[in-house]
Motif scaffolding. Structure first.
Motif, mmCIF file in Angstrom:
data_model
loop_
_atom_site.group_PDB
_atom_site.id
_atom_site.type_symbol
_atom_site.label_atom_id
_atom_site.label_comp_id
_atom_site.label_asym_id
_atom_site.label_seq_id
_atom_site.Cartn_x
_atom_site.Cartn_y
_atom_site.Cartn_z
ATOM 1 N N ALA A 96 0.860 -1.189 0.000
ATOM 2 C CA ALA A 96 0.000 0.000 0.000
ATOM 3 C C ALA A 96 0.894 1.236 0.000
ATOM 4 O O ALA A 96 1.963 1.240 0.618
ATOM 5 N N ALA A 97 0.460 2.301 -0.686
ATOM 6 C CA ALA A 97 1.279 3.506 -0.767
ATOM 7 C C ALA A 97 0.411 4.714 -1.038
ATOM 8 O O ALA A 97 -0.672 4.604 -1.625
ATOM 9 N N VAL A 98 0.899 5.877 -0.622
ATOM 10 C CA VAL A 98 0.257 7.115 -1.029
ATOM 11 C C VAL A 98 0.542 7.316 -2.515
ATOM 12 O O VAL A 98 1.529 6.803 -3.053
ATOM 13 N N VAL A 109 11.294 0.582 -8.451
ATOM 14 C CA VAL A 109 11.501 -0.449 -7.424
ATOM 15 C C VAL A 109 10.815 -1.748 -7.830
ATOM 16 O O VAL A 109 11.384 -2.842 -7.697
ATOM 17 N N PHE A 110 9.585 -1.645 -8.341
ATOM 18 C CA PHE A 110 8.864 -2.844 -8.776
ATOM 19 C C PHE A 110 9.603 -3.531 -9.928
ATOM 20 O O PHE A 110 9.632 -4.766 -10.004
ATOM 21 N N ALA A 111 10.177 -2.734 -10.844
ATOM 22 C CA ALA A 111 10.912 -3.329 -11.968
ATOM 23 C C ALA A 111 12.119 -4.115 -11.467
ATOM 24 O O ALA A 111 12.391 -5.232 -11.943
ATOM 25 N N VAL A 121 4.103 -12.337 -6.971
ATOM 26 C CA VAL A 121 3.126 -11.421 -7.570
ATOM 27 C C VAL A 121 2.933 -10.221 -6.647
ATOM 28 O O VAL A 121 2.673 -10.387 -5.448
ATOM 29 N N LEU A 122 3.038 -9.018 -7.191
ATOM 30 C CA LEU A 122 2.863 -7.796 -6.415
ATOM 31 C C LEU A 122 1.471 -7.216 -6.636
ATOM 32 O O LEU A 122 0.985 -7.167 -7.773
ATOM 33 N N HIS A 123 0.835 -6.779 -5.554
ATOM 34 C CA HIS A 123 -0.450 -6.091 -5.620
ATOM 35 C C HIS A 123 -0.255 -4.699 -5.019
ATOM 36 O O HIS A 123 0.171 -4.572 -3.870
ATOM 37 N N LEU A 124 -0.563 -3.658 -5.794
ATOM 38 C CA LEU A 124 -0.385 -2.281 -5.324
ATOM 39 C C LEU A 124 -1.735 -1.679 -4.965
ATOM 40 O O LEU A 124 -2.669 -1.695 -5.769
ATOM 41 N N HIS A 125 -1.842 -1.124 -3.759
ATOM 42 C CA HIS A 125 -3.035 -0.426 -3.298
ATOM 43 C C HIS A 125 -2.662 1.044 -3.084
ATOM 44 O O HIS A 125 -1.784 1.341 -2.282
ATOM 45 N N GLU A 126 -3.315 1.954 -3.810
ATOM 46 C CA GLU A 126 -2.978 3.372 -3.732
ATOM 47 C C GLU A 126 -4.009 4.145 -2.916
ATOM 48 O O GLU A 126 -5.212 3.879 -3.015
ATOM 49 N N TYR A 127 -3.530 5.134 -2.158
ATOM 50 C CA TYR A 127 -4.411 5.964 -1.328
ATOM 51 C C TYR A 127 -4.045 7.433 -1.473
ATOM 52 O O TYR A 127 -2.874 7.784 -1.652
ATOM 53 N N ALA A 128 -5.048 8.271 -1.380
ATOM 54 C CA ALA A 128 -4.858 9.703 -1.580
ATOM 55 C C ALA A 128 -4.190 10.371 -0.397
ATOM 56 O O ALA A 128 -3.449 11.340 -0.555
#
Length: 305
Positions: A96-98, A109-111, A121-128
């Motif tokens: 999770a990341a802003v 970094v993911f690359a 497997v990476l799952h990205l969760h974005e937050y405002a």
């Protein structure tokens, strides 16, 4: 009461229908109804009100729902943590990341991670906002969070670097030949404001900073995303404040990036509910060693939090 029953309950709530929930869960509708009734017997009352068209939560169901969600998420996180603890060569990792970090830091970094650990497997969760980020990680949405240092976090917090807030103006702006600027020099300018702007002492960061400089910022445009605000500033609509890594990563050479004098910086961290192990620990180390270094060396003077 079982985890499966809670999963079935949440599926019925999400779909607002026993029929659609059974299809999603790949079970028969009688089997689903049996499990929900068993769950209701164990809690001592009806959780769902059966209606001619669909279902809705009872007061008891509304009280039960957030706890069921947390239990299901925690179980999923426990499975991921157990697999990740074995090694960093399989399974999945939820990060999770802003938004600014997701756009400006994590792609590189993911690359690097994918090159070194292609089977994770990476799952990205974005937050405002950092507040939303902390709330979702506390609920178990992700294994790790990347963002500003949280206050009074009960789990693990690992410093990974700093984020510098910079000012963005067009490449042909009268300040384009400079590297730094002070807010009093921008008193008459109009600003591009963003809904993702950090909050400091109960105020949006730009209101707080300009207030210390003795003026109120003149707003030209409100945007939802930091990257949009940067593009607007590059086009000459107004000045904007944004993290340096998102500006240099998302815009390129068609704008001027100015550091404030003195510079605005805040510490950035990885935080988690439990100490990272296996894949999670490897990701934290990669992020720490890959974090972009601010262009200037001025020490931290203000922390937009």
């Amino acid at each position: 009461m079982s985890l499966r029953q809670m999963e079935y309950f949440l599926a019925v709530v999400d779909e607002a229908s026993f029929t659609r929930a059974a299809e999603v869960l790949h079970v028969s509708q009688p089997a689903l109804s049996h499990q929900i009734k068993a769950l209701e017997r164990s809690v001592g009352g009806a959780l769902l009100e059966r209606m001619p068209r669909g279902v809705r939560l009872t007061p008891m169901g509304r009280a039960f729902r957030p706890h069921a969600e947390r239990a299901v998420r925690s179980a999923a996180q426990a499975r991921r943590a157990a697999r990740a603890a074995a090694d960093a060569e399989g399974g999945e990792l939820h990060i999770a990341a802003v938004h600014s970090v997701a756009v400006g830091v994590l792609p590189d970094v993911f690359a690097r991670w994918r090159a070194a650990h292609p089977h994770v497997v990476l799952h990205l969760h974005e937050y405002a906002t950092s507040q939303a980020l902390e709330e979702e990680v506390e609920r178990g949405t992700a294994d790790l969070a990347v963002g500003p240092a949280p206050a009074d976090w009960p789990g693990t917090v690992v410093p990974v670097g700093e984020e510098e807030a910079v000012l963005v103006v067009p490449f042909d702006d009268r300040f384009a030949g400079r590297t730094t600027v002070t807010l009093p020099e921008l008193t008459e300018r109009h600003w591009i404001r963003c809904a993702m702007e950090p909050v400091v002492h109960g105020e949006r960061f730009l209101d707080w900073a300009c207030g210390l400089a003795g003026f109120a910022p003149r707003t030209a445009v409100w945007t939802e995303h930091t990257s949009t605000a940067v593009r607007m500033a590059a086009a000459g609509v107004g000045v904007c404040v944004a993290p340096s890594h998102i500006v240099r990563g998302a815009v390129g050479e068609d704008c001027t990036v100015l550091s404030h004098a003195p510079s605005w910086r805040r510490p950035m961290t990885v935080f988690a509910r439990v100490p990272p192990t296996g894949a999670a620990e490897a990701f934290v180390e990669l992020l720490r060693t890959s974090w972009p270094t601010p262009a200037t060396s001025t020490s931290l003077t203000a922390q937009p939090g």
